[in-house]
Write a protein that holds these residues in place. Structure first.
Motif, PDB file in Angstrom:
ATOM      1  N   UNK A   1       0.832  -1.198   0.000  1.00 33.09           N
ATOM      2  CA  UNK A   1       0.000   0.000   0.000  1.00 33.09           C
ATOM      3  C   UNK A   1       0.874   1.259   0.000  1.00 33.09           C
ATOM      4  N   UNK A   2       1.915   1.266   0.827  1.00 32.49           N
ATOM      5  CA  UNK A   2       2.828   2.408   0.867  1.00 32.49           C
ATOM      6  C   UNK A   2       3.535   2.593  -0.472  1.00 32.49           C
ATOM      7  N   UNK A   3       3.923   1.488  -1.080  1.00 30.43           N
ATOM      8  CA  UNK A   3       4.597   1.528  -2.382  1.00 30.43           C
ATOM      9  C   UNK A   3       3.694   2.160  -3.432  1.00 30.43           C
ATOM     10  N   UNK A   4       2.448   1.733  -3.477  1.00 31.85           N
ATOM     11  CA  UNK A   4       1.512   2.254  -4.473  1.00 31.85           C
ATOM     12  C   UNK A   4       1.207   3.735  -4.237  1.00 31.85           C
ATOM     13  N   UNK A   5       1.066   4.122  -2.983  1.00 30.44           N
ATOM     14  CA  UNK A   5       0.822   5.533  -2.674  1.00 30.44           C
ATOM     15  C   UNK A   5       2.016   6.398  -3.071  1.00 30.44           C
ATOM     16  N   UNK A   6       3.213   5.910  -2.791  1.00 31.73           N
ATOM     17  CA  UNK A   6       4.433   6.639  -3.156  1.00 31.73           C
ATOM     18  C   UNK A   6       4.516   6.803  -4.669  1.00 31.73           C
ATOM     19  N   UNK A   7       4.274   5.721  -5.402  1.00 33.52           N
ATOM     20  CA  UNK A   7       4.337   5.762  -6.863  1.00 33.52           C
ATOM     21  C   UNK A   7       3.281   6.711  -7.427  1.00 33.52           C
ATOM     22  N   UNK A   8       2.070   6.609  -6.927  1.00 35.63           N
ATOM     23  CA  UNK A   8       0.990   7.467  -7.416  1.00 35.63           C
ATOM     24  C   UNK A   8       1.278   8.944  -7.145  1.00 35.63           C
ATOM     25  N   UNK A   9       1.762   9.246  -5.954  1.00 40.18           N
ATOM     26  CA  UNK A   9       2.040  10.628  -5.578  1.00 40.18           C
ATOM     27  C   UNK A   9       3.068  11.269  -6.514  1.00 40.18           C
ATOM     28  N   UNK A  10       4.010  10.455  -6.997  1.00 47.19           N
ATOM     29  CA  UNK A  10       5.084  10.983  -7.852  1.00 47.19           C
ATOM     30  C   UNK A  10       4.857  10.700  -9.335  1.00 47.19           C
ATOM     31  N   UNK A  11       3.700  10.130  -9.681  1.00 47.81           N
ATOM     32  CA  UNK A  11       3.386   9.886 -11.080  1.00 47.81           C
ATOM     33  C   UNK A  11       4.177   8.748 -11.702  1.00 47.81           C
TER      34      UNK A  11
ATOM     35  N   UNK B   1      12.671  -3.018 -11.100  1.00 48.10           N
ATOM     36  CA  UNK B   1      12.682  -4.017 -10.030  1.00 48.10           C
ATOM     37  C   UNK B   1      11.257  -4.456  -9.684  1.00 48.10           C
ATOM     38  N   UNK B   2      10.334  -3.504  -9.620  1.00 45.43           N
ATOM     39  CA  UNK B   2       8.935  -3.851  -9.344  1.00 45.43           C
ATOM     40  C   UNK B   2       8.394  -4.769 -10.437  1.00 45.43           C
ATOM     41  N   UNK B   3       8.747  -4.479 -11.661  1.00 46.61           N
ATOM     42  CA  UNK B   3       8.311  -5.309 -12.779  1.00 46.61           C
ATOM     43  C   UNK B   3       8.839  -6.735 -12.646  1.00 46.61           C
ATOM     44  N   UNK B   4      10.111  -6.880 -12.344  1.00 45.35           N
ATOM     45  CA  UNK B   4      10.703  -8.208 -12.171  1.00 45.35           C
ATOM     46  C   UNK B   4      10.032  -8.977 -11.030  1.00 45.35           C
ATOM     47  N   UNK B   5       9.602  -8.231 -10.011  1.00 45.48           N
ATOM     48  CA  UNK B   5       8.972  -8.862  -8.857  1.00 45.48           C
ATOM     49  C   UNK B   5       7.464  -9.037  -9.050  1.00 45.48           C
ATOM     50  N   UNK B   6       6.971  -8.659 -10.221  1.00 47.79           N
ATOM     51  CA  UNK B   6       5.550  -8.741 -10.548  1.00 47.79           C
ATOM     52  C   UNK B   6       4.692  -7.890  -9.616  1.00 47.79           C
ATOM     53  N   UNK B   7       5.237  -6.763  -9.214  1.00 47.90           N
ATOM     54  CA  UNK B   7       4.501  -5.805  -8.390  1.00 47.90           C
ATOM     55  C   UNK B   7       3.940  -4.718  -9.295  1.00 47.90           C
ATOM     56  N   UNK B   8       2.676  -4.413  -9.117  1.00 43.34           N
ATOM     57  CA  UNK B   8       2.023  -3.395  -9.921  1.00 43.34           C
ATOM     58  C   UNK B   8       2.196  -2.018  -9.280  1.00 43.34           C
ATOM     59  N   UNK B   9       2.480  -1.046 -10.122  1.00 46.54           N
ATOM     60  CA  UNK B   9       2.507   0.356  -9.697  1.00 46.54           C
ATOM     61  C   UNK B   9       1.438   1.073 -10.500  1.00 46.54           C
ATOM     62  N   UNK B  10       0.548   1.746  -9.833  1.00 48.27           N
ATOM     63  CA  UNK B  10      -0.516   2.523 -10.478  1.00 48.27           C
ATOM     64  C   UNK B  10      -1.331   1.692 -11.462  1.00 48.27           C
ATOM     65  N   UNK B  11      -1.588   0.436 -11.123  1.00 42.65           N
ATOM     66  CA  UNK B  11      -2.467  -0.391 -11.927  1.00 42.65           C
ATOM     67  C   UNK B  11      -1.849  -0.992 -13.179  1.00 42.65           C
ATOM     68  N   UNK B  12      -0.574  -0.751 -13.442  1.00 44.84           N
ATOM     69  CA  UNK B  12       0.061  -1.303 -14.638  1.00 44.84           C
ATOM     70  C   UNK B  12       0.401  -2.773 -14.430  1.00 44.84           C
ATOM     71  N   UNK B  13       0.134  -3.602 -15.418  1.00 41.29           N
ATOM     72  CA  UNK B  13       0.504  -5.007 -15.362  1.00 41.29           C
ATOM     73  C   UNK B  13       1.985  -5.111 -15.695  1.00 41.29           C
ATOM     74  N   UNK B  14       2.724  -5.810 -14.850  1.00 41.91           N
ATOM     75  CA  UNK B  14       4.165  -5.872 -14.994  1.00 41.91           C
ATOM     76  C   UNK B  14       4.612  -7.100 -15.786  1.00 41.91           C
ATOM     77  N   UNK B  15       5.882  -7.076 -16.181  1.00 45.04           N
ATOM     78  CA  UNK B  15       6.476  -8.142 -16.989  1.00 45.04           C
ATOM     79  C   UNK B  15       6.577  -9.453 -16.215  1.00 45.04           C
TER      80      UNK B  15
END
Length: 130
Positions: free
Chosen positions: A85-95, A101-115
Motif C-alpha cells: 500500500x505504501x509503495x503504491x501511494x508513493x508511486x501514485x504521488x510521484x506519477x 525491479x517492481x516489474x521483475x517482482x511482478x509488483x504493480x505500480x498505479x495499476x500497470x501489469x508488470x512483466x
C-alpha cells in the motif's frame, strides 16, 4: 524514473504539494534519486529483507552517496500488504507507473501489469540482461 517524474511535473496541477520542487530540474533529479531508492527499499522489505539505507561518502565528495544494504530474513514480510500500500501511494504521488525491479517482482505500480521475467537473467557481470 526521471522521465516519469518529469512528465508528472508537466501535468501536475499548480496546487500539487511538490509543484515548487517540480519547477527546478536539479530538485527533480534529487527527488528522483530519493524516490528510486525508497521504492527499492520497500520492495526489498516486502520480500523479507532487513533493509538499511545510509550515507557512505560525505556529501562534499559526491551527490550520489546513499547505500542500500539488505539481509535476507525468513520469507516475505508479514507486513507485505501494508508495504505494498505504501509503495503504491508513493508511486501514485510521484506519477510513477513503472519501475524495473517492481516489474521483475511482478509488483504493480498505479495499476500497470508488470512483466513476467522475474527473476531476471543476469549477464556475466551479474547485471540484468534484456
Amino acid at each position: 524514473l526521471r522521465p516519469q517524474i518529469d512528465n508528472h511535473a508537466k501535468v501536475a496541477a499548480s496546487d500539487h504539494p511538490l509543484s515548487p520542487i517540480f519547477q527546478f530540474g536539479i530538485y527533480r533529479e534529487r527527488l528522483t534519486e530519493t524516490v528510486t531508492d525508497s521504492i527499492r527499499a520497500i520492495l526489498l522489505q516486502m520480500m523479507g529483507y532487513k533493509v538499511s539505507v545510509f550515507e557512505f561518502i560525505g556529501g562534499e565528495h559526491t551527490s550520489k552517496n546513499v547505500m542500500i544494504t539488505a539481509v535476507k530474513k525468513n520469507g516475505p514480510s508479514s507486513k507485505s500488504v501494508e508495504l505494498r500500500s505504501k509503495l503504491k501511494k508513493l508511486a501514485e504521488f510521484h506519477g510513477i507507473t513503472s519501475h524495473k525491479l517492481a516489474s521483475w517482482m511482478k509488483e504493480e505500480l498505479a495499476g500497470e501489469v508488470q512483466a513476467d521475467n522475474f527473476p531476471p537473467r543476469l549477464s556475466r557481470r551479474g547485471l540484468p540482461s534484456s
